[in-house]
Design a protein around this motif. Structure first.
Motif, PDB file in Angstrom:
ATOM      1  N   GLY A 361       0.862  -1.206   0.119  1.00  0.00           N
ATOM      2  CA  GLY A 361      -0.014  -0.025  -0.024  1.00  0.00           C
ATOM      3  C   GLY A 361       0.834   1.184  -0.117  1.00  0.00           C
ATOM      4  N   VAL A 362       0.278   2.269   0.283  1.00  0.00           N
ATOM      5  CA  VAL A 362       0.927   3.583   0.196  1.00  0.00           C
ATOM      6  C   VAL A 362       1.887   3.836   1.314  1.00  0.00           C
ATOM      7  CG1 VAL A 362       0.624   6.256   0.237  1.00  0.00           C
ATOM      8  CG2 VAL A 362      -0.853   4.933  -1.004  1.00  0.00           C
ATOM      9  N   THR A 363       1.367   3.015   2.594  1.00  0.00           N
ATOM     10  CA  THR A 363       2.163   3.232   3.882  1.00  0.00           C
ATOM     11  C   THR A 363       2.400   1.964   4.648  1.00  0.00           C
ATOM     12  OG1 THR A 363       0.257   3.676   4.974  1.00  0.00           O
ATOM     13  CG2 THR A 363       1.365   5.620   4.205  1.00  0.00           C
ATOM     14  N   TRP A 364       1.972   0.946   3.895  1.00  0.00           N
ATOM     15  CA  TRP A 364       2.240  -0.379   4.381  1.00  0.00           C
ATOM     16  C   TRP A 364       2.715  -1.550   3.367  1.00  0.00           C
ATOM     17  CZ3 TRP A 364      -0.831  -4.085   2.185  1.00  0.00           C
ATOM     18  CH2 TRP A 364      -2.013  -3.569   1.582  1.00  0.00           C
ATOM     19  N   LEU A 365       3.332  -2.555   4.090  1.00  0.00           N
ATOM     20  CA  LEU A 365       3.672  -3.576   3.172  1.00  0.00           C
ATOM     21  C   LEU A 365       3.174  -5.028   4.008  1.00  0.00           C
ATOM     22  CD1 LEU A 365       7.239  -2.810   2.148  1.00  0.00           C
ATOM     23  CD2 LEU A 365       5.315  -3.253   0.599  1.00  0.00           C
ATOM     24  N   SER A 366       2.796  -5.886   3.297  1.00  0.00           N
ATOM     25  CA  SER A 366       2.466  -7.503   4.040  1.00  0.00           C
ATOM     26  C   SER A 366       3.410  -8.395   3.217  1.00  0.00           C
ATOM     27  CB  SER A 366       1.040  -7.764   3.558  1.00  0.00           C
ATOM     28  OG  SER A 366      -0.015  -6.840   4.236  1.00  0.00           O
ATOM     29  N   LEU A 367       3.981  -8.862   4.353  1.00  0.00           N
ATOM     30  CA  LEU A 367       5.034 -10.140   3.952  1.00  0.00           C
ATOM     31  C   LEU A 367       4.839 -11.210   4.705  1.00  0.00           C
ATOM     32  CD1 LEU A 367       8.273  -8.016   4.459  1.00  0.00           C
ATOM     33  CD2 LEU A 367       7.108  -8.387   2.449  1.00  0.00           C
ATOM     34  N   LYS A 368       5.169 -12.454   4.145  1.00  0.00           N
ATOM     35  CA  LYS A 368       4.895 -13.681   4.624  1.00  0.00           C
ATOM     36  C   LYS A 368       6.324 -14.373   4.532  1.00  0.00           C
ATOM     37  CE  LYS A 368       3.060 -16.077   0.679  1.00  0.00           C
ATOM     38  NZ  LYS A 368       2.084 -16.921   0.100  1.00  0.00           N
ATOM     39  N   LYS A 410       3.498  -1.249   9.185  1.00  0.00           N
ATOM     40  CA  LYS A 410       2.693   0.099   8.737  1.00  0.00           C
ATOM     41  C   LYS A 410       3.570   1.195   9.024  1.00  0.00           C
ATOM     42  CE  LYS A 410      -1.788  -2.197  10.082  1.00  0.00           C
ATOM     43  NZ  LYS A 410      -3.072  -2.049  11.024  1.00  0.00           N
ATOM     44  N   ASN A 411       2.977   2.415   8.999  1.00  0.00           N
ATOM     45  CA  ASN A 411       3.561   3.799   9.113  1.00  0.00           C
ATOM     46  C   ASN A 411       4.884   3.808   8.133  1.00  0.00           C
ATOM     47  OD1 ASN A 411       1.701   4.395  10.750  1.00  0.00           O
ATOM     48  ND2 ASN A 411       2.832   3.490  12.465  1.00  0.00           N
ATOM     49  N   LEU A 412       4.771   3.300   6.856  1.00  0.00           N
ATOM     50  CA  LEU A 412       5.965   3.389   6.210  1.00  0.00           C
ATOM     51  C   LEU A 412       5.934   4.655   5.171  1.00  0.00           C
ATOM     52  CD1 LEU A 412       6.295  -0.421   5.071  1.00  0.00           C
ATOM     53  CD2 LEU A 412       7.360   0.653   7.029  1.00  0.00           C
ATOM     54  N   ARG A 413       7.049   4.896   4.579  1.00  0.00           N
ATOM     55  CA  ARG A 413       7.006   6.322   3.693  1.00  0.00           C
ATOM     56  C   ARG A 413       6.481   5.749   2.479  1.00  0.00           C
ATOM     57  NH1 ARG A 413      12.888   8.445   3.922  1.00  0.00           N
ATOM     58  NH2 ARG A 413      12.128   9.644   2.318  1.00  0.00           N
ATOM     59  N   ARG A 414       5.774   6.465   1.754  1.00  0.00           N
ATOM     60  CA  ARG A 414       5.230   6.048   0.291  1.00  0.00           C
ATOM     61  C   ARG A 414       6.332   6.093  -0.711  1.00  0.00           C
ATOM     62  NH1 ARG A 414       2.094  11.836   0.287  1.00  0.00           N
ATOM     63  NH2 ARG A 414       3.755  13.025   0.005  1.00  0.00           N
ATOM     64  N   ASN A 415       6.184   5.061  -1.498  1.00  0.00           N
ATOM     65  CA  ASN A 415       6.927   4.856  -2.814  1.00  0.00           C
ATOM     66  C   ASN A 415       8.583   4.780  -1.989  1.00  0.00           C
ATOM     67  OD1 ASN A 415       7.376   4.725  -5.498  1.00  0.00           O
ATOM     68  ND2 ASN A 415       7.843   6.737  -5.677  1.00  0.00           N
ATOM     69  N   THR A 416       8.551   4.045  -1.166  1.00  0.00           N
ATOM     70  CA  THR A 416       9.954   4.002  -0.785  1.00  0.00           C
ATOM     71  C   THR A 416      10.261   2.623  -0.728  1.00  0.00           C
ATOM     72  OG1 THR A 416       9.572   5.898   0.856  1.00  0.00           O
ATOM     73  CG2 THR A 416      11.504   4.307   1.392  1.00  0.00           C
ATOM     74  N   GLU A 438      14.094  -6.907  -1.296  1.00  0.00           N
ATOM     75  CA  GLU A 438      13.715  -5.517  -1.303  1.00  0.00           C
ATOM     76  C   GLU A 438      12.486  -5.256  -1.951  1.00  0.00           C
ATOM     77  OE1 GLU A 438      15.633  -1.069  -3.084  1.00  0.00           O
ATOM     78  OE2 GLU A 438      16.761  -3.137  -3.369  1.00  0.00           O
ATOM     79  N   TYR A 439      11.436  -4.598  -1.270  1.00  0.00           N
ATOM     80  CA  TYR A 439      10.209  -4.287  -1.652  1.00  0.00           C
ATOM     81  C   TYR A 439      10.029  -2.760  -1.436  1.00  0.00           C
ATOM     82  CZ  TYR A 439       9.732  -9.366  -1.290  1.00  0.00           C
ATOM     83  OH  TYR A 439      10.143 -10.777  -1.269  1.00  0.00           O
ATOM     84  N   SER A 440       8.856  -2.292  -2.293  1.00  0.00           N
ATOM     85  CA  SER A 440       8.736  -0.972  -2.094  1.00  0.00           C
ATOM     86  C   SER A 440       7.164  -0.666  -1.892  1.00  0.00           C
ATOM     87  CB  SER A 440       9.264  -0.331  -3.456  1.00  0.00           C
ATOM     88  OG  SER A 440      10.398  -0.280  -3.759  1.00  0.00           O
TER      89      SER A 440
END
Length: 996
Positions: A361-368, A410-416, A438-440
């Motif tokens: 998402g804009v401010t989140w990433l889901s990993l497994k 959560k609370n990540l920077r967008r497009n980072t 590496e994921y963005s």
């Protein structure tokens, strides 16, 4: 209460009243008169616990509101008699030999008086009243003239007899019988149900604290919860204090012990230790340790013995084992302790696979992720997900720690762009991190760009418009700008005249003197932005055209760059008056002007080494400045790294410190190594580590010691400056190992002792490591341990003779025991030897050569046995003539044909042996001394006279002379016997012969 005769005169007497509880009986108040004789002291204890003392002579009346009569216990040799005077009954305590009648006067003052309580009707006080009357020696009238008690009341005296039976280890049966007598001597019949009884038990002696265990009407009870093999004392304390009954409970099996404790574990072993439980009167002889063999099944025996520790071996790694413990004495086996579970050491998990992408998402990433190879999801594993943000400079930081196989950050920077790595952890440690992935996050829709502005002079047909990027780019670079123009000042008739990534555009084919509206919008990966504010312009002249991008002149330096550029493609119809050089750290950063002038060359200073900078050139004339040139990306030369920050010091143990530090700015060249400077003083530090890691574990330190350190970074361009100094003090710990341990010789020992049964050792006190040494453990022999105080020498006694011992020592302080020192081997001396057999091997007239034992005649260095040879002198005393290791000795300067007496003993370092029996040896007779050459006188032609000097007489031995004659050079000799005393001898010789 019972009083003893020695307390009658000078000691205090204490009387304590007990309450009577009854059913169906009514009692009136009771008056107790106590007569205190001169020189005596009467002591009473009030309800509030205070002690009141009354000096005799005095009569002390005491009132009991419930009519209870306390029992009077007379001392040995005394009897109690009841008398009545003026309606008041008294109990007199008299010697057994005295006779007393009611009509007699009271006994003389020197006989102690004990008053039995007498009932009387009194007003109803709220609590017991004690009214002492000091010093008068008379009974107060209000207590003498009491009304007689009603005739229908009867006062009884109760006596209880306790009996203990069926004594077990934890219980006993207690019963009691009731004996009742009235005041006139008549027996009464009362059932025990009339009374309420209270029973108290003491486990701490007759004078200890009694605990109430029963209150009720029963006359037979079972005393529960008694301690085995314990002396118990029982008394009834409610009705009237009974006699004290003592008994001892039986012994039984021990109490269940506490669960065994784990003191050490490895992958294949568990070391357990436990403590003894209460043996309940019979010494614990053995312990039974059972386990489930790691199968969670039935328990089986794994150890049975009297030791308090055991080591289970040949176990499986990372396996759970259940254990329990029981104790056994001569009576039986105790119950088992609580079951405990211990695990053997396991294996650190293997590196897991990198985390997988689920959704962004804009401010989140889901990993497994999945468990490491060889591990299942049921295994007890925790996962640590580390994340590194691009250009953050902080490296990998833990963002998740748990047992789940997925997480959402959560609370990540967008497009980072973010880098991730995963580690698995179990009880044995943490695995190596996985490979880095590496994921963005996705970008957001950008905001509107700034209002466009005219750049340069407005010409009649063209106008150059520029704008700034939006303040909010949505987290991604702007991929395209759209410049729209409208001829009308009102309405929505907009035409796109430019679309691209540049932030300026020359609008041509315009009408001179015409007003135009301009607006800008932009597009990024997040979408299209709203349009900017509208700019209204009117056409005019144009400024110069764009310049070419600047280029580098000569070689770049670490902190300065020299640029050069050419003129613009067109001057816009007016001479270029100046150039402006703008610089930014990147294309997105704000530009700053670094040069303005007419010269087409400049030097930019105060730059950072190894950095990439962006440069733009634009030209200006009277109409204004032209557009910026194309971007020129030029890098400064690499330089040494920046100064490192203060290192972080963490005490992992008393002898181990973990040093971590952050990587400084590399200044264009990758840092190849770090240097860690370490020492106990700031001015005398030395480098103990060089390498690429950002941490180092310093081992082998001294506890309770302050250390200083600093870090320096190195790259191919040079060595950076040392950072600030970090300081750490290691915590206190157990003492260091004793470094100096040696055996004392006999002459160094302060007290005499037998070296065959003792060894004296001495050591130096080791470093205390922050806590003073309080003692030492000395281990010798078959792991025999002796503990001594804070000394530096000790004598080990009661040892075996001629035995080799291995000795080592460890120091003790408040933190525990330190490591053992190096071992030394010491051997006790053998027992003193028996005396050898003495004999004479060579007899002479002046000496005797003696020999004893088996061995060489010369002394050997390795021979530990010494001999002491003594000879009797002329006074009959034996004096030493030889002392040493040899087995022979020659006694010289003796008289011929004389008997001498000898004795010998053997001794070693451990002591001297016994002397042998006395031996007698006699010297032989000595031969005569040599004679001088005889004198020859020729008497005739064939006759010679030979004479010689006689020898002195040899006491009892006669002297015989022998004369020998040799003719010429012949070998044959002639011997003539000349007798004993002949001094002259004549020989007839042959002619022409030469004689000797």
């Amino acid at each position: 209460h019972q009083y003893y005769p020695k307390l009658f005169k000078k000691n205090q007497i204490l009387i304590s009243l007990l309450m009577l509880y009854s059913k169906g009986l009514v009692f009136c108040f009771q008056v107790i008169l106590v007569q205190v004789n001169p020189g005596e002291t009467f002591t009473i204890r009030t309800e509030d616990g205070h002690i009141q003392c009354i000096q005799g002579p005095a009569h002390v009346p005491m009132v009991s509101p419930n009519g209870s009569v306390p029992p009077i216990f007379v001392p040995p040799g005394y009897v109690s008699q009841m008398v009545e005077e003026n309606g008041v009954r008294k109990v007199m305590v008299l010697p057994h030999s005295s006779e007393f009648h009611p009509s007699m006067h009271p006994p003389p003052p020197h006989v102690p008086h004990y008053m039995h309580p007498h009932p009387a009707l009194l007003p109803h006080p709220p609590h017991p009243v004690y009214s002492p009357v000091p010093g008068t020696g008379e009974i107060p009238p209000q207590f003498i003239h009491q009304p007689p008690p009603p005739t229908h009341q009867t006062y009884l005296h109760y006596l209880w007899f306790l009996k203990v039976s069926d004594i077990q280890a934890r219980s006993a049966v207690l019963s009691w019988n009731l004996s009742v007598s009235s005041q006139n001597g008549e027996s009464q019949s009362l059932t025990p149900a009339t009374f309420i009884f209270e029973v108290a038990v003491s486990n701490s002696g007759k004078n200890g604290k009694f605990k109430s265990v029963y209150i009720g009407e029963e006359t037979t009870i079972t005393l529960p919860e008694l301690r085995p093999a314990t002396d118990c004392h029982v008394s009834s304390i409610k009705e009237s204090v009974s006699e004290l009954v003592s008994f001892t409970t039986e012994s039984c099996e021990p109490d269940p012990p506490a669960a065994p404790k784990l003191i050490n574990r490895t992958k294949n072993s568990l070391s357990l230790q436990w403590k003894s439980s209460n043996d309940n009167g019979s010494k614990i002889t053995n312990f039974l340790l059972e386990w489930d063999e790691g199968k969670s099944g039935a328990f089986i025996e794994c150890y049975y013995g009297n030791l308090k520790q055991y080591k289970l071996t040949k176990l499986s790694p990372a396996t759970k084992y259940l254990l329990r413990l029981a104790a056994k004495n001569d009576i039986g086996m105790s119950g088992f302790s609580d079951t405990v579970a211990y695990y053997t050491a396991g294996i650190v998990p293997s590196p897991p696979l990198p985390p997988q992408f689920i959704e962004a998402g804009v401010t989140w990433l889901s990993l497994k992720w999945s468990p490491p190879n060889g591990m299942s999801s049921d295994d007890s594993l925790t996962y640590t997900l580390d994340m590194e943000e691009e250009d953050s400079g902080y490296g990998f930081q833990p963002k998740y720690n748990g047992e789940e196989l997925s997480c959402t950050l959560k609370n990540l920077r967008r497009n980072t762009s973010y880098k991730f790595r995963l580690s698995a952890c179990n009880n044995e440690g943490k695995s190596i991190p996985s490979e880095v992935v590496e994921y963005s996050t996705i970008p957001d829709k950008p905001g509107p760009p700034s209002k466009p502005s005219v750049k340069g002079k407005i010409h009649s047909h063209t106008v150059k418009v520029t704008w700034d990027p939006p303040k909010n780019n949505g987290g991604s670079d702007i991929s395209k700008y759209f410049l729209e123009i409208s001829e009308t000042l009102i309405g929505n008739n907009w035409v796109v005249v430019y679309s691209g990534c540049m932030r300026e555009h020359v609008c041509d084919h315009l009408k001179p003197g015409t007003s135009y509206r301009l607006r800008v919008s932009c597009v990024s990966k997040g979408g299209e932005s709203p349009a900017s504010d509208v700019l209204t312009v009117q056409t005019s002249a144009v400024p110069p055209g764009p310049c070419h991008a600047p280029c580098l002149v000569s070689k770049a330096k670490p902190r300065e760059i020299t640029l050069q550029w050419g003129p613009p493609s067109t001057d816009g119809g007016s001479e270029v008056t100046e150039y402006v050089v703008e610089m930014a750290n990147s294309e997105q950063d704000e530009h700053r002007q670094v040069y303005q002038g007419l010269t087409r060359e400049c030097t930019v200073n105060n730059l950072l080494p190894g950095r990439m900078y962006c440069f733009w050139i634009r030209a200006g004339n009277k109409a204004g400045f032209g557009p910026l040139s194309e971007k020129a990306e030029i890098s400064t030369a690499a330089g040494p790294p920046d100064q490192c920050s203060t290192p972080l010091l963490t005490c992992k143990a008393a002898t181990c410190v973990v040093v971590t530090w952050e990587s400084p700015v590399c200044n264009g060249a990758e840092i190849c190594e770090y240097r860690l400077d370490w020492g106990q003083m700031e001015g005398s530090m030395r480098i103990i580590y060089t390498g690429p890691c950002l941490s180092y574990e310093v081992k082998g330190l001294t506890p309770a010691t302050t250390y200083y350190c600093r870090v320096q970074a190195v790259n191919i361009a040079g060595v950076g400056l040392f950072g600030d100094i970090g300081v750490v003090t290691t915590p206190a710990s157990v003492p260091a190992a004793v470094s100096v341990l040696h055996l004392l010789e006999e002459d160094q020992m302060g007290i005499p002792c037998y070296l065959s049964a003792c060894l004296a050792i001495q050591w130096e006190e080791p470093c205390c490591h922050g806590s003073d040494v309080i003692g030492y453990n000395i281990e010798y022999g078959e792991k025999q341990l002796v503990t001594v105080g804070r000394v530096t020498s000790h004598i080990l006694e009661n040892l075996h003779a001629d035995t080799l011992y291995r000795i080592r020592i460890q120091a003790i302080n408040n933190f525990g025991v330190g490591p053992f020192s190096h071992s030394i081997k010491a051997k006790t001396k053998p027992l003193p030897p028996d005396p050898p057999h003495l004999e004479c091997v060579v007899f002479s007239y002046q000496s005797l050569k003696l020999k004893w034992g088996e061995g060489p005649s010369r002394a050997l260095i390795t021979n530990p046995t010494q001999f002491n040879l003594q000879m009797e002198d002329k006074f009959g005393r034996f004096v030493t003539v030889y002392s040493g290791p040899c087995h022979t000795y020659k006694v010289q300067r003796l008289n011929e044909s004389t008997t001498y007496y000898f004795k010998i003993q053997a001794y070693i370092d451990a002591g001297e042996g016994e002397f042998s029996e006395v031996y007698a040896f006699t010297t032989i007779r000595s031969p005569p001394v040599s004679l001088k050459a005889p004198k020859v006188n020729q008497v005739g032609e064939n006759i010679c006279e030979i004479t010689w000097e006689p020898l002195q007489s040899m006491k009892i031995d006669s002297i015989v002379y022998i004369l020998q004659l040799a003719s010429g050079r012949e070998v044959d000799q002639f011997t003539f016997h000349c007798g004993v005393v002949v001094r002259l001898f004549r020989i007839f010789l042959v002619d022409t012969m030469h004689y000797i």
